[in-house]
Motif scaffolding. Structure first.
Motif, PDB file in Angstrom:
ATOM      1  N   ILE A 329      39.007   4.083  36.914  1.00 52.54           N
ATOM      2  CA  ILE A 329      38.635   4.254  35.410  1.00 52.54           C
ATOM      3  C   ILE A 329      37.816   5.612  35.425  1.00 52.54           C
ATOM      4  CG2 ILE A 329      37.516   3.450  33.492  1.00 52.54           C
ATOM      5  CD1 ILE A 329      37.937   0.698  34.541  1.00 52.54           C
ATOM      6  N   SER A 330      38.195   6.466  34.411  1.00 52.39           N
ATOM      7  CA  SER A 330      37.447   7.592  33.984  1.00 52.39           C
ATOM      8  C   SER A 330      37.253   7.716  32.631  1.00 52.39           C
ATOM      9  CB  SER A 330      37.924   8.837  34.646  1.00 52.39           C
ATOM     10  OG  SER A 330      39.222   9.173  34.029  1.00 52.39           O
ATOM     11  N   ALA A 331      36.214   8.189  32.031  1.00 48.80           N
ATOM     12  CA  ALA A 331      35.980   8.317  30.542  1.00 48.80           C
ATOM     13  C   ALA A 331      34.920   9.491  30.352  1.00 48.80           C
ATOM     14  CB  ALA A 331      35.370   6.996  30.035  1.00 48.80           C
ATOM     15  N   GLN A 332      35.236  10.168  29.346  1.00 47.16           N
ATOM     16  CA  GLN A 332      34.276  11.466  28.764  1.00 47.16           C
ATOM     17  C   GLN A 332      34.132  11.426  27.385  1.00 47.16           C
ATOM     18  OE1 GLN A 332      35.816  15.036  30.591  1.00 47.16           O
ATOM     19  NE2 GLN A 332      34.360  16.246  29.372  1.00 47.16           N
ATOM     20  N   TYR A 333      32.803  11.703  27.001  1.00 46.00           N
ATOM     21  CA  TYR A 333      32.859  11.780  25.741  1.00 46.00           C
ATOM     22  C   TYR A 333      31.847  13.207  25.318  1.00 46.00           C
ATOM     23  CZ  TYR A 333      30.578  11.381  21.080  1.00 46.00           C
ATOM     24  OH  TYR A 333      30.092  11.413  19.829  1.00 46.00           O
ATOM     25  N   GLY A 334      32.241  14.026  24.445  1.00 49.01           N
ATOM     26  CA  GLY A 334      31.358  15.355  24.465  1.00 49.01           C
ATOM     27  C   GLY A 334      31.507  15.845  22.948  1.00 49.01           C
ATOM     28  N   LEU A 335      31.004  16.928  22.758  1.00 46.79           N
ATOM     29  CA  LEU A 335      31.305  18.018  21.699  1.00 46.79           C
ATOM     30  C   LEU A 335      31.933  18.951  21.834  1.00 46.79           C
ATOM     31  CD1 LEU A 335      27.478  17.398  20.182  1.00 46.79           C
ATOM     32  CD2 LEU A 335      29.619  16.049  19.569  1.00 46.79           C
ATOM     33  N   GLU A 336      32.497  19.498  21.020  1.00 45.50           N
ATOM     34  CA  GLU A 336      33.395  20.752  21.180  1.00 45.50           C
ATOM     35  C   GLU A 336      33.610  21.564  20.033  1.00 45.50           C
ATOM     36  OE1 GLU A 336      37.699  21.923  23.169  1.00 45.50           O
ATOM     37  OE2 GLU A 336      37.130  19.751  22.708  1.00 45.50           O
ATOM     38  N   GLN A 337      33.650  22.977  19.952  1.00 45.85           N
ATOM     39  CA  GLN A 337      33.792  23.762  18.965  1.00 45.85           C
ATOM     40  C   GLN A 337      34.416  25.320  19.716  1.00 45.85           C
ATOM     41  OE1 GLN A 337      34.676  24.584  16.103  1.00 45.85           O
ATOM     42  NE2 GLN A 337      32.683  24.053  15.170  1.00 45.85           N
ATOM     43  N   SER A 338      35.036  25.752  18.711  1.00 47.38           N
ATOM     44  CA  SER A 338      35.722  27.200  18.834  1.00 47.38           C
ATOM     45  C   SER A 338      35.522  28.178  18.023  1.00 47.38           C
ATOM     46  CB  SER A 338      37.290  27.101  19.359  1.00 47.38           C
ATOM     47  OG  SER A 338      37.962  26.522  18.078  1.00 47.38           O
ATOM     48  N   ALA A 339      35.617  29.374  18.205  1.00 45.14           N
ATOM     49  CA  ALA A 339      35.229  30.353  17.210  1.00 45.14           C
ATOM     50  C   ALA A 339      35.541  31.633  17.335  1.00 45.14           C
ATOM     51  CB  ALA A 339      33.693  30.382  16.669  1.00 45.14           C
TER      52      ALA A 339
END
Length: 495
Positions: A329-339
């Motif tokens: 089992i693997s899980a990941q949570y995060g924030l992301e942005q591109s510009a």
């Protein structure tokens, strides 16, 4: 010029005289030889290096359980090639020429979980891609923070087994370092008493040579006056020739023993060492039960047995984990942005998450995993039986050496008394021969008995100290001082 020449001549002469001056012999006791061997011998250096290696292996194990911070970076990635691209308008795939440059970096903090064998991480990523053809635009992508974990559910936790095995292995390395010093002491006893035996043999040979020469001269005088037969005179002459031969052999034996001792102690090959026979013997009697108790508690062989059993159990656990479902089992949570601008890449990041379950189900492997498990169990059973037998043999060796040591202490008293009596008998026989009351045969017998008694005493003394340090080697315990043997580990690690 004459003064300079004269000064140089004096200097050369002084150096020559100094070089030819024999070095003073060093007088070393058995304790001195053991101490020098423990500090300067090649074996001591090798043993300490082996301990340092074990120490850093243990340090690596401990560091592997701590959080790790890593920076991953790909600062330059240039690509100029044709790529297959799908065109959604025409529903066709075409090869398009692309020329671009990208760069990325990632900072990650990870921690392994010893209880479960999984791992958690916190990571921050930043990437940039620049198109070198067409509009030459630049795009940035960031993940300011992302949190994730990965966990296997197959039942085998390598970290938990490492936590059991590595401390035992390191403790075994510390015990083996102490034991190696006792093994060095046993070897030092052997080298020391070889030198002692050679010294005594040399002294006896010199005394016999002087005595044989004197007796032969006296015999010639008595033969002239008719108080000694020609047969006795020839016997005295033969004794003198044999004494001369034994003296030559004794010199060679002493030289060989000296070279061997110098090499063992890492001394100069020309160093002259005089070994002083120990005259103080500990009045010590060891209990076999106490020796076995101390050996079981301190000897690294017992720790080796424990480590082998743990390793066998680990092999079974690992083989068992591969026979059923292998789930991750693997899980990941995060924030992301591109510009398109770097100043905007961290503004208003969007949430991103992932969750994955991987399952590996063995359907048909022709019995390989089951066979591997059965082999691991069979190997564990064999290891268990072998270690039980080794434990029995180990305790028997300790018990036997204790019996031999206690017996050597008694034999040493008898050998010492026999040596004293033989010396007195020879002195009396010699005096009686000088006044004509004993013949050559009895004098020769008295000298032979003296040499035999002296040799037996030295061999018994060697056996006593050999068994003394063998018991210390088995038990890592000083029965004379009633304390467990130890080593200054920090001092060795600082060298």
């Amino acid at each position: 010029m004459k003064k300079i020449f004269y000064t140089l001549f004096l200097c050369v002469l002084m150096l020559s005289v100094k070089a030819q001056t024999p070095q003073a012999a060093m007088s070393l006791t058995l304790d001195d030889v053991i101490a020098i061997a423990s500090e300067k011998s090649l074996d001591a250096f090798r043993n300490e290096n082996m301990f340092r290696t074990s120490y850093w292996q243990y340090r690596y194990f401990k560091a592997d359980r701590l959080p790790s911070l890593n920076l991953y970076s790909n600062p330059l990635d240039f690509n100029r090639s044709r790529l297959k691209v799908y065109n959604s308008t025409t529903n066709e795939e075409n090869y398009v020429f692309r020329e671009y440059f990208n760069s990325n970096a990632s900072l990650s903090l990870s921690q392994k979980i010893g209880l479960t064998g999984g791992s958690v991480f916190i990571r921050s990523d930043l990437g940039m891609i620049r198109n070198l053809g067409g509009d030459k635009n630049t795009s940035y992508n960031s993940r300011p923070i992302s949190i994730g974990f990965e966990q296997s559910l197959n039942g085998y936790n390598e970290m938990r087994w490492r936590a059991k095995i590595e401390p035992v292995r390191y403790e075994m390395a510390k015990k083996r370092l102490i034991q190696s010093k006792e093994n060095l002491a046993i070897e030092a006893v052997d080298k020391f008493f070889k030198q002692v035996a050679a010294q005594i043999e040399m002294k006896i040979a010199e005394t016999n040579m002087a005595s044989a020469d004197t007796l032969y001269k006296i015999g010639k005088g008595r033969f002239q006056v008719g108080t000694v037969t020609q047969n006795d005179l020839l016997s005295l002459e033969l004794d003198m020739l044999q004494a001369r031969q034994r003296l030559s052999e004794a010199k060679f034996t002493l030289q060989r023993a000296q070279t061997d001792l110098n090499s063992f102690l890492s001394l100069d090959k020309n160093a002259e060492v005089k070994c002083v026979v120990p005259n103080k013997i500990p009045s010590l009697r060891v209990s076999a039960d106490e020796a076995i108790t101390q050996a079981v508690e301190n000897n690294p062989e017992i720790l080796s047995h424990k480590q082998q059993l743990l390793a066998a159990d680990e092999s079974v656990a690992e083989a068992k984990s591969k026979t059923g479902f292998n789930t991750t089992i693997s899980a990941q949570y995060g924030l992301e942005q591109s510009a398109d601008e770097f100043s905007n890449v961290y503004k208003d990041p969007q949430r991103g998450q992932s969750f994955r379950v991987g399952v590996n189900i063995p359907i048909l492997d022709w019995g390989r995993k089951k066979g591997n498990l059965l082999m691991a169990k069979s190997s564990r059973d064999e290891t268990t039986i072998r270690i039980k037998q080794e434990r029995i043999d180990f305790e028997q060796k300790v018990h036997q050496d204790v019996i031999e040591f206690n017996l050597q202490a008694e034999q040493l008293q008898h050998a010492s008394l026999a040596d004293t009596v033989a010396q007195k008998r020879y002195d009396v026989t010699l005096q009686r021969f000088l006044i004509g009351k004993e013949d050559v045969i009895k004098l020769s017998m008295a000298r032979t008995e003296l040499e035999s008694a002296r040799s037996k005493y030295v061999n018994t003394l060697r056996g006593y100290w050999n068994y003394y340090y063998r018991i210390r080697m088995w038990t890592l315990y000083d029965f004379d001082k009633k304390e467990t043997l130890s080593v200054e580990y920090d001092k060795i690690l600082q060298q």
